[in-house]
Design a protein around this motif. Structure first.
Motif, PDB file in Angstrom:
ATOM      1  N   ARG A  38       0.885  -0.935   0.050  1.00  0.00           N
ATOM      2  CA  ARG A  38      -0.059   0.065   0.020  1.00  0.00           C
ATOM      3  C   ARG A  38       0.879   1.386  -0.165  1.00  0.00           C
ATOM      4  NH1 ARG A  38      -1.809  -0.891   6.617  1.00  0.00           N
ATOM      5  NH2 ARG A  38       0.382   0.007   7.389  1.00  0.00           N
ATOM      6  N   LYS A  39       0.203   2.397  -0.104  1.00  0.00           N
ATOM      7  CA  LYS A  39       0.970   3.805   0.079  1.00  0.00           C
ATOM      8  C   LYS A  39       0.198   4.680   0.830  1.00  0.00           C
ATOM      9  CE  LYS A  39       0.810   6.618  -3.491  1.00  0.00           C
ATOM     10  NZ  LYS A  39       0.940   7.201  -4.679  1.00  0.00           N
ATOM     11  N   ASP A  40       0.812   5.547   1.565  1.00  0.00           N
ATOM     12  CA  ASP A  40      -0.135   6.404   2.507  1.00  0.00           C
ATOM     13  C   ASP A  40      -0.097   7.774   1.715  1.00  0.00           C
ATOM     14  OD1 ASP A  40       2.280   8.077   2.977  1.00  0.00           O
ATOM     15  OD2 ASP A  40       2.656   6.926   4.983  1.00  0.00           O
ATOM     16  N   SER A  46       4.789   0.975   1.829  1.00  0.00           N
ATOM     17  CA  SER A  46       4.655  -0.246   3.277  1.00  0.00           C
ATOM     18  C   SER A  46       3.844  -1.467   2.785  1.00  0.00           C
ATOM     19  CB  SER A  46       4.042   0.286   4.599  1.00  0.00           C
ATOM     20  OG  SER A  46       2.730   0.736   4.354  1.00  0.00           O
ATOM     21  N   ALA A  47       4.331  -2.709   3.501  1.00  0.00           N
ATOM     22  CA  ALA A  47       3.340  -3.576   3.336  1.00  0.00           C
ATOM     23  C   ALA A  47       2.764  -4.217   4.738  1.00  0.00           C
ATOM     24  CB  ALA A  47       4.143  -4.857   2.832  1.00  0.00           C
ATOM     25  N   ALA A  48       1.828  -4.617   5.167  1.00  0.00           N
ATOM     26  CA  ALA A  48       1.159  -4.679   6.246  1.00  0.00           C
ATOM     27  C   ALA A  48       0.345  -6.062   6.284  1.00  0.00           C
ATOM     28  CB  ALA A  48       0.138  -3.746   6.632  1.00  0.00           C
ATOM     29  N   LEU A  49       0.234  -6.538   7.721  1.00  0.00           N
ATOM     30  CA  LEU A  49      -0.598  -7.685   8.189  1.00  0.00           C
ATOM     31  C   LEU A  49      -1.657  -6.920   8.658  1.00  0.00           C
ATOM     32  CD1 LEU A  49      -0.156 -10.987   8.031  1.00  0.00           C
ATOM     33  CD2 LEU A  49       0.575 -10.531  10.666  1.00  0.00           C
ATOM     34  N   PRO A  62      11.263   0.310   0.577  1.00  0.00           N
ATOM     35  CA  PRO A  62      12.010   1.441  -0.019  1.00  0.00           C
ATOM     36  C   PRO A  62      11.193   1.799  -1.437  1.00  0.00           C
ATOM     37  CG  PRO A  62      12.997  -0.596  -0.658  1.00  0.00           C
ATOM     38  CD  PRO A  62      11.868  -0.657   0.464  1.00  0.00           C
ATOM     39  N   GLY A  63      10.436   1.240  -1.886  1.00  0.00           N
ATOM     40  CA  GLY A  63       9.648   1.399  -3.324  1.00  0.00           C
ATOM     41  C   GLY A  63       8.372   0.851  -3.202  1.00  0.00           C
ATOM     42  N   ARG A  64       7.664   0.795  -4.192  1.00  0.00           N
ATOM     43  CA  ARG A  64       6.298   0.382  -4.380  1.00  0.00           C
ATOM     44  C   ARG A  64       6.263  -1.250  -4.613  1.00  0.00           C
ATOM     45  NH1 ARG A  64       2.024   1.481  -9.258  1.00  0.00           N
ATOM     46  NH2 ARG A  64       0.286   0.159  -8.624  1.00  0.00           N
ATOM     47  N   GLY A  65       5.401  -1.767  -3.437  1.00  0.00           N
ATOM     48  CA  GLY A  65       5.333  -3.190  -3.472  1.00  0.00           C
ATOM     49  C   GLY A  65       4.142  -3.776  -4.370  1.00  0.00           C
ATOM     50  N   HIS A  66       4.395  -4.982  -4.448  1.00  0.00           N
ATOM     51  CA  HIS A  66       3.243  -5.709  -5.498  1.00  0.00           C
ATOM     52  C   HIS A  66       2.310  -6.735  -4.513  1.00  0.00           C
ATOM     53  CE1 HIS A  66       1.536  -6.100  -9.302  1.00  0.00           C
ATOM     54  NE2 HIS A  66       1.897  -7.261  -9.292  1.00  0.00           N
ATOM     55  N   ASP A  67       2.865  -7.974  -4.768  1.00  0.00           N
ATOM     56  CA  ASP A  67       2.024  -9.187  -4.014  1.00  0.00           C
ATOM     57  C   ASP A  67       2.798  -9.466  -2.825  1.00  0.00           C
ATOM     58  OD1 ASP A  67       0.143 -10.909  -3.617  1.00  0.00           O
ATOM     59  OD2 ASP A  67       0.738 -12.445  -5.263  1.00  0.00           O
ATOM     60  N   VAL A  68       2.365 -10.433  -2.118  1.00  0.00           N
ATOM     61  CA  VAL A  68       2.924 -10.962  -0.769  1.00  0.00           C
ATOM     62  C   VAL A  68       2.753 -12.571  -0.791  1.00  0.00           C
ATOM     63  CG1 VAL A  68       2.344 -10.977   1.684  1.00  0.00           C
ATOM     64  CG2 VAL A  68       2.185  -8.718   0.599  1.00  0.00           C
ATOM     65  N   ALA A 351     -13.717   2.900   4.742  1.00  0.00           N
ATOM     66  CA  ALA A 351     -12.663   3.824   4.410  1.00  0.00           C
ATOM     67  C   ALA A 351     -11.226   3.410   5.152  1.00  0.00           C
ATOM     68  CB  ALA A 351     -12.939   5.174   4.644  1.00  0.00           C
ATOM     69  N   SER A 352      -9.995   3.619   4.454  1.00  0.00           N
ATOM     70  CA  SER A 352      -8.679   3.420   5.251  1.00  0.00           C
ATOM     71  C   SER A 352      -8.101   4.641   4.966  1.00  0.00           C
ATOM     72  CB  SER A 352      -8.125   2.067   4.877  1.00  0.00           C
ATOM     73  OG  SER A 352      -7.686   2.333   3.507  1.00  0.00           O
ATOM     74  N   ASP A 353      -6.662   4.690   5.471  1.00  0.00           N
ATOM     75  CA  ASP A 353      -5.936   5.683   5.245  1.00  0.00           C
ATOM     76  C   ASP A 353      -4.975   5.444   4.329  1.00  0.00           C
ATOM     77  OD1 ASP A 353      -7.277   7.278   7.461  1.00  0.00           O
ATOM     78  OD2 ASP A 353      -5.886   6.097   9.248  1.00  0.00           O
ATOM     79  N   PHE A 354      -5.105   4.379   3.561  1.00  0.00           N
ATOM     80  CA  PHE A 354      -3.838   3.901   2.568  1.00  0.00           C
ATOM     81  C   PHE A 354      -4.693   3.624   1.101  1.00  0.00           C
ATOM     82  CE2 PHE A 354      -2.858   2.396   6.828  1.00  0.00           C
ATOM     83  CZ  PHE A 354      -1.400   2.831   6.754  1.00  0.00           C
ATOM     84  N   GLN A 355      -3.786   3.774  -0.021  1.00  0.00           N
ATOM     85  CA  GLN A 355      -4.094   3.461  -1.226  1.00  0.00           C
ATOM     86  C   GLN A 355      -3.613   2.043  -1.394  1.00  0.00           C
ATOM     87  OE1 GLN A 355      -2.603   6.552  -3.831  1.00  0.00           O
ATOM     88  NE2 GLN A 355      -2.550   7.840  -2.200  1.00  0.00           N
TER      89      GLN A 355
END
Length: 364
Positions: A38-40, A46-49, A62-68, A351-355
């Protein structure tokens, strides 16, 4: 006092009932836990559980993530960089520090991976861009994700991968498009691209089966996979031909059979905008969801009958994960929405705080 005593008795009864439930039923009553990149609103990746109530564990990227990818038997999860990123990071439950790893020089990740059934190995899709060759790298999850081997993807641009039920057969979605980091987002071979769906023995690296689409579908890039009931590989495509063509984008395949490519009815097919962004099977494996973020749609398909079931609207909705309930999914949106939805059309948004980025997985 009577209220407190009654509440205590009700609580004890509920606890006893919980203990009496089968393990699967008890798990279904717990909040689902998911993982995604995600991105704030400050532009931090970031990536999150997380659950629908909030974060359980998160790490800045450090950059855009994709899958987990989820490691079997322990709760460890790995986030991958989006193409043409080179980083990966493994997160464990508790306070253990993250383990970072990187693709070797001359390579980058395509953003997807899968663990071996025993959790010892991590397979990840890579681009050997100087040779224009797709590779599957093999990493030792017990030794800081050190690369210990690799085998060819038998096609260009291996994007998504999955394992069949036997744990030994890998399905690879080869998008067929040549790219190079020095050329940005340019797609270098659209006139002669060759997408394919291939099956590989991960123990030997041998090619077991290759499926290519009909010549008139040569520009239908096979991108994302879900393994559904009866080891059915359900795949979503992205069309690189003229926009007005609007070909069928959803594929179904079992080993030894001919792939079946299906279209949605009427205006829904056009509304997909030639782009499927993610595919996920529900907990039963009988229903598949496929997102079309460019068209703001999520479609649902019955696996056994190979039949379109319906669609719901979600602007920039791409990430999909099953929940504990059959025919029910978590949908994530680049506009910040977290949605629980079922194939019958019911939706609950918050709604959340992330894209949220393109993909999500169910962790527990």
């Amino acid at each position: 006092m009577e209220f407190d005593r009654r509440a205590l008795l009700l609580g004890l009864a509920a606890s006893a009932a919980m203990l009496a439930l089968p393990q699967r039923a008890a798990a279904a009553l717990q909040p689902e836990c998911f993982a995604a990149a995600r991105k704030d609103d400050r532009g931090n990746f970031s990536a999150a559980l997380f659950t629908l109530e909030g974060d359980v564990q998160a790490i800045q990227l450090p950059g855009r993530g994709h899958d987990v990818a989820l490691r079997p038997g322990g709760g460890e999860w790995v986030a991958f960089a989006r193409r043409p990123g080179r980083f990966g990071v493994a997160m464990s439950p508790g306070s253990r520090p993250p383990v970072w790893f990187a693709s070797q020089p001359g390579r980058h990740f395509f953003g997807h991976g899968v663990f071996s059934a025993d959790g010892r190995l991590l397979y990840a899709t890579e681009n050997d861009y100087e040779r224009a060759a797709g590779m599957i790298c093999v990493r030792d999850a017990t030794d800081s994700y050190r690369q210990i081997g690799e085998f060819p993807a038998f096609g260009m641009e291996p994007h998504d991968i999955a394992l069949l039920a036997n744990g030994r057969t890998m399905v690879i979605a080869n998008g067929g498009i040549q790219t190079h980091p020095d050329r940005g987002t340019d797609e270098l071979n659209l006139a002669d691209m060759q997408p394919s769906l291939v099956y590989v023995d991960v123990a030997t690296g041998d090619l077991l089966e290759e499926q290519r689409l009909a010549p008139e579908l040569q520009q239908l890039s096979i991108r994302h996979l879900a393994i559904a009931a009866d080891d059915t590989a359900v795949f979503g495509c992205q069309y690189r031909g003229p926009e007005e063509d609007a070909p069928a984008l959803m594929g179904f395949h079992r080993r030894g059979e001919t792939p079946l490519i299906l279209e949605a009815p009427g205006a829904t097919q056009t509304g997909l905008r030639n782009y499927i962004g993610s595919v996920a099977a529900d907990r039963s494996g009988g229903i598949v969801a496929a997102s079309a973020p460019k068209g703001g749609l999520v479609t649902y398909w019955d696996v056994a009958s190979r039949r379109y079931l319906g669609a719901c609207d979600l602007s920039d909705g791409c990430g999909l994960a099953p929940t504990h309930r059959s025919a029910n999914f978590l949908l994530t949106s680049g506009e910040g929405w977290l949605v629980t939805a079922d194939a019958g059309g019911a939706m609950r948004r918050q709604a959340s705080d992330f894209q949220w980025d393109n993909h999500a997985i169910l962790v527990s």
